[in-house]
Design an enzyme around this catalytic site. Structure first.
Site, PDB file in Angstrom:
ATOM      1  N   ALA A  51      56.411  19.102 -15.041  1.00 42.09           N
ATOM      2  CA  ALA A  51      55.520  19.800 -14.125  1.00 42.09           C
ATOM      3  C   ALA A  51      54.982  21.066 -14.774  1.00 42.09           C
ATOM      4  CB  ALA A  51      56.264  20.139 -12.837  1.00 42.09           C
ATOM      5  N   ARG A  62       2.502  15.104   5.640  1.00 41.73           N
ATOM      6  CA  ARG A  62       3.408  15.638   6.672  1.00 41.73           C
ATOM      7  C   ARG A  62       4.875  15.692   6.238  1.00 41.73           C
ATOM      8  NH1 ARG A  62       2.443  12.465  11.949  1.00 41.73           N
ATOM      9  NH2 ARG A  62       1.062  11.097  10.758  1.00 41.73           N
ATOM     10  N   ARG A 113      56.114  24.588 -20.637  1.00 39.98           N
ATOM     11  CA  ARG A 113      56.273  25.841 -19.897  1.00 39.98           C
ATOM     12  C   ARG A 113      57.420  26.644 -20.509  1.00 39.98           C
ATOM     13  NH1 ARG A 113      58.447  21.832 -15.451  1.00 39.98           N
ATOM     14  NH2 ARG A 113      60.644  21.989 -15.936  1.00 39.98           N
ATOM     15  N   ASP A 143       5.442   2.684   3.276  1.00 39.59           N
ATOM     16  CA  ASP A 143       6.136   3.676   4.108  1.00 39.59           C
ATOM     17  C   ASP A 143       6.674   3.043   5.389  1.00 39.59           C
ATOM     18  OD1 ASP A 143       3.788   3.195   5.431  1.00 39.59           O
ATOM     19  OD2 ASP A 143       3.131   5.286   5.521  1.00 39.59           O
ATOM     20  N   ASN A 166      -1.494  -3.456  16.512  1.00 44.38           N
ATOM     21  CA  ASN A 166      -1.463  -3.874  15.110  1.00 44.38           C
ATOM     22  C   ASN A 166      -0.285  -3.202  14.406  1.00 44.38           C
ATOM     23  OD1 ASN A 166      -2.013  -4.656  12.484  1.00 44.38           O
ATOM     24  ND2 ASN A 166      -3.615  -3.092  12.194  1.00 44.38           N
ATOM     25  N   LEU A 191       0.840  -1.198   0.000  1.00 39.94           N
ATOM     26  CA  LEU A 191       0.000   0.000   0.000  1.00 39.94           C
ATOM     27  C   LEU A 191       0.879   1.254   0.000  1.00 39.94           C
ATOM     28  CD1 LEU A 191      -2.766  -0.965   2.602  1.00 39.94           C
ATOM     29  CD2 LEU A 191      -2.559  -1.568   0.176  1.00 39.94           C
ATOM     30  N   ALA A 192       0.661   2.081  -1.000  1.00 41.59           N
ATOM     31  CA  ALA A 192       1.510   3.279  -1.118  1.00 41.59           C
ATOM     32  C   ALA A 192       0.730   4.453  -1.698  1.00 41.59           C
ATOM     33  CB  ALA A 192       2.711   2.969  -2.006  1.00 41.59           C
ATOM     34  N   ASN A 245       6.265   9.122   8.570  1.00 45.95           N
ATOM     35  CA  ASN A 245       5.234  10.117   8.234  1.00 45.95           C
ATOM     36  C   ASN A 245       5.801  11.518   8.112  1.00 45.95           C
ATOM     37  OD1 ASN A 245       2.800   8.385   8.373  1.00 45.95           O
ATOM     38  ND2 ASN A 245       3.570   8.074  10.450  1.00 45.95           N
TER      39      ASN A 245
HETATM   40  C1  UD1 Z   1      -3.006   1.433  10.208  1.00 45.55           C
HETATM   41  C2  UD1 Z   1      -3.942   0.424  10.902  1.00 45.55           C
HETATM   42  C3  UD1 Z   1      -3.638   0.418  12.396  1.00 45.55           C
HETATM   43  C4  UD1 Z   1      -2.187   0.084  12.631  1.00 45.55           C
HETATM   44  C5  UD1 Z   1      -1.284   1.057  11.870  1.00 45.55           C
HETATM   45  C6  UD1 Z   1       0.152   0.613  11.943  1.00 45.55           C
HETATM   46  C7  UD1 Z   1      -5.970   0.479   9.566  1.00 45.55           C
HETATM   47  C8  UD1 Z   1      -7.383   0.914   9.517  1.00 45.55           C
HETATM   48  N1  UD1 Z   1      -5.306   0.796  10.673  1.00 45.55           N
HETATM   49  O1  UD1 Z   1      -3.377   2.712  10.711  1.00 45.55           O
HETATM   50  O2  UD1 Z   1      -4.431  -0.548  13.045  1.00 45.55           O
HETATM   51  O3  UD1 Z   1      -1.897   0.137  14.024  1.00 45.55           O
HETATM   52  O4  UD1 Z   1      -1.652   1.113  10.485  1.00 45.55           O
HETATM   53  O5  UD1 Z   1       0.982   1.569  11.388  1.00 45.55           O
HETATM   54  O6  UD1 Z   1      -5.493  -0.174   8.667  1.00 45.55           O
HETATM   55  N2  UD1 Z   1      -3.098   3.716   2.481  1.00 45.55           N
HETATM   56  C9  UD1 Z   1      -3.517   3.632   1.179  1.00 45.55           C
HETATM   57  N3  UD1 Z   1      -4.782   4.025   0.877  1.00 45.55           N
HETATM   58  C10 UD1 Z   1      -5.648   4.491   1.823  1.00 45.55           C
HETATM   59  C11 UD1 Z   1      -5.190   4.581   3.154  1.00 45.55           C
HETATM   60  C12 UD1 Z   1      -3.916   4.171   3.463  1.00 45.55           C
HETATM   61  O7  UD1 Z   1      -2.774   3.215   0.281  1.00 45.55           O
HETATM   62  O8  UD1 Z   1      -6.786   4.828   1.463  1.00 45.55           O
HETATM   63  C13 UD1 Z   1      -1.724   3.275   2.800  1.00 45.55           C
HETATM   64  C14 UD1 Z   1      -0.866   4.390   3.357  1.00 45.55           C
HETATM   65  O9  UD1 Z   1      -0.163   5.045   2.316  1.00 45.55           O
HETATM   66  C15 UD1 Z   1       0.077   3.634   4.288  1.00 45.55           C
HETATM   67  C16 UD1 Z   1      -0.749   2.444   4.750  1.00 45.55           C
HETATM   68  O10 UD1 Z   1      -1.789   2.307   3.818  1.00 45.55           O
HETATM   69  O11 UD1 Z   1       1.194   3.134   3.597  1.00 45.55           O
HETATM   70  C17 UD1 Z   1      -1.292   2.625   6.159  1.00 45.55           C
HETATM   71  O12 UD1 Z   1      -2.138   3.739   6.193  1.00 45.55           O
HETATM   72  P1  UD1 Z   1      -2.151   4.742   7.420  1.00 45.55           P
HETATM   73  O13 UD1 Z   1      -3.067   5.854   7.102  1.00 45.55           O
HETATM   74  O14 UD1 Z   1      -0.781   5.060   7.859  1.00 45.55           O
HETATM   75  O15 UD1 Z   1      -2.845   3.835   8.523  1.00 45.55           O
HETATM   76  P2  UD1 Z   1      -2.866   4.104  10.068  1.00 45.55           P
HETATM   77  O16 UD1 Z   1      -3.905   5.098  10.359  1.00 45.55           O
HETATM   78  O17 UD1 Z   1      -1.490   4.378  10.556  1.00 45.55           O
HETATM   79 MG    MG Z   2       0.297   5.025   9.682  1.00 48.92          MG
END
Ligand code: UD1
Ligand code: MG
Length: 455
Positions: free
Chosen positions: A408, A18, A425, A104, A172, A11-12, A229
């Site tokens: 030189a 931030r 030179r 990330d 988690n 997931l990215a 972040n």
């Molecule tokens: C998530 C978990 C949380 C966990 C934490 C650990 C969920 C709902 N919660 O929360 O339980 O403790 O990670 O770090 O999953 N992303 C997408 N698309 C989206 C949203 C997020 O690609 O629509 C990606 C973000 O870029 C990131 C990752 O998913 O790489 C996690 O998303 P983030 O918003 O950081 O989740 P947390 O709120 O930290």
């Molecule tokens: Mg997070």
């Protein structure tokens, strides 16, 4: 049991607001490589059948960085559950285990992923395996709610948790392993009735339990799950990563005189009995063979250093360079796209760009290759056992034959044959007694002016 094929979803899509950056967060470098590449490397160690990276709209540069792996665009960021859903069409019909990782979170280790896959294939045949961790400060992480048997019942996000749930120390980490066969049925059933109004991937656990499937937790090191972040968090993660690289270098037989001051790239390769002095920086693409000594304050990038060479102190080796076996590159010497043969020496204050230097040649202090005419770059070719006198200026394209000498301070613009001397030179002129006469005349002049002022 025989392990099943593996697929990974990374997931990215997060914007990384931030970071306050024009560059997507997952492309910020760690150890000289984009963060997401570290996650890919960990995933690839499991030899997955497929990797799918979920990106946000307009993140073509992320797609490029992860190629040839597939990317899907998650149009709106509706939560981690929605992000995984976006990837599922690319896993249609996949019947192995599916790991979900975050782009990330670059410190994830293969060991942790292997534990998760092993548990996924364990006797309870869990539909979902979640990596758990126990950070000193659980902060806003989701909390893992376990049943009496230690199995995982559900994950509650911090914002949705009651005080008793917030008191749970098991958090988690974010990474999950799914049974690919049951996965789509779980993800499709996730709703968004929660504090954030998002589709939480974490809800897959409660959904699985409601469908009668087991879920499991694998506990792993907090470090593996450290996310980035902000720039400050990136610096913190880099520090940990650098420490891992330093430890690995020493375990593999390199001496680091002051490990905390040596900066590696993720792909730095050091042979045995390499000694690295204080404050040495390795950019991407460096290979150092056995027995090399790299002295303090040297900077290397995109270079091969052959056996027994001595580099620095204060040397700068730039991309496309190769330092031959037993060669010396000394203080304030810069190499760019330059190949030095075995035993060649450039010990002081020199720029060697776009050049080939034959074995045994000696490059005197202050030598400069003039490789750039303002429009194009040109090569300087120096044969074997050439002696380049101090302060020589070699205007490329130019060739010095084997065994040639440059006097030189010569400015060499034409090719020099083997065993010749080039000297450009003016002739030396010595004027006997000149300095004494000069001093006498000047002193007399000064004395006369002094008398004038007193009158
Ligand atoms: C998530 C978990 C949380 C966990 C934490 C650990 C969920 C709902 N919660 O929360 O339980 O403790 O990670 O770090 O999953 N992303 C997408 N698309 C989206 C949203 C997020 O690609 O629509 C990606 C973000 O870029 C990131 C990752 O998913 O790489 C996690 O998303 P983030 O918003 O950081 O989740 P947390 O709120 O930290
Ligand atoms: Mg997070």
């Amino acid at each position: 049991m025989t392990e099943r094929p593996i697929a990974c979803i990374i997931l990215a899509a997060g914007k990384g607001t931030r970071m306050k950056s024009a560059l997507p967060k997952v492309l910020h470098p760690l150890g000289g490589l984009p963060m997401v590449r570290h996650v890919l490397d960990a995933a690839q160690a499991l030899v997955p059948e497929r990797i799918v990276v979920v990106v946000g709209p307009g993140m073509e540069n992320v797609a490029q960085a992860v190629a040839p792996h597939a990317t899907v665009v998650q149009e709106n960021q509706l939560g981690t559950g929605d992000a995984v859903k976006a990837a599922l069409p690319l896993l249609d019909g996949f019947a192995g285990d599916v790991l979900v990782l975050y782009g990330d979170t670059p410190l994830i280790t293969v060991a942790t992923l292997r534990d998760m896959v092993a548990t996924r294939n364990g006797a309870s045949n869990p539909a979902v395996v979640v990596m758990g961790m126990r950070p000193a400060d659980p902060g806003a992480y989701g909390r893992l709610v376990q049943g009496a048997d230690g199995g995982l019942e559900r994950i509650v996000e911090f914002l949705d948790a009651n005080p008793a749930e917030r008191a749970i120390g098991l958090c988690n980490a974010g990474f999950m392993a799914f049974d690919g066969v049951r996965m789509a049925g779980l993800i499709g059933a996730i709703g968004n009735d929660n504090a954030k109004g998002e589709y939480y991937l974490t809800d897959a656990v409660a959904v699985a339990r409601s469908q009668g499937h087991a879920c499991a937790v694998v506990e792993g090191p907090v470090e593996d799950a450290l996310g980035v972040n902000s720039r400050a968090e990136l610096a913190g993660v880099e520090k940990i990563f650098q420490n891992r690289l330093r430890q690995a270098a020493m375990v593999n037989g390199a001496t680091l005189l002051d490990p905390d001051t040596v900066w590696f790239a993720a792909d730095t390769l050091l042979g045995r009995d390499v000694t690295v002095g204080q404050n040495v920086v390795f950019g991407p693409g460096v290979t150092v063979e056995d027995g090399v000594e790299i002295r303090a304050f040297s900077h290397l990038e995109g270079v091969i250093v052959r056996k027994g060479a001595i580099i620095g102190p204060y040397a700068r080796l730039r991309p496309g360079s190769e330092v031959g076996e037993g060669a010396h590159v000394g203080n304030f010497v810069e190499l760019k796209n330059t190949k030095m043969g075995p035993g060649a020496k450039a010990n002081h204050l020199t720029y060697l760009g776009d050049s080939d230097i034959g074995s045994g040649s000696n490059i005197g202090a202050g030598t400069i290759t003039c490789n750039y005419d303002g429009y194009l770059k040109h090569r300087t070719v120096i044969g074997e056992n050439v002696f380049v006198g101090s302060n020589s200026t070699l205007v490329a394209p130019v060739e010095l034959g084997d065994g040639a000498y440059t006097a030189a301070a010569s400015v060499v613009t034409r090719d020099v044959p083997d065993d010749a001397l080039v000297i450009t030179r003016p002739d030396e002129v010595v004027k006997e007694g000149w300095a004494a006469r000069y001093r006498k005349a000047k002193a007399a002049l000064k004395a006369r002016k002094g008398e004038g002022r007193r009158q």
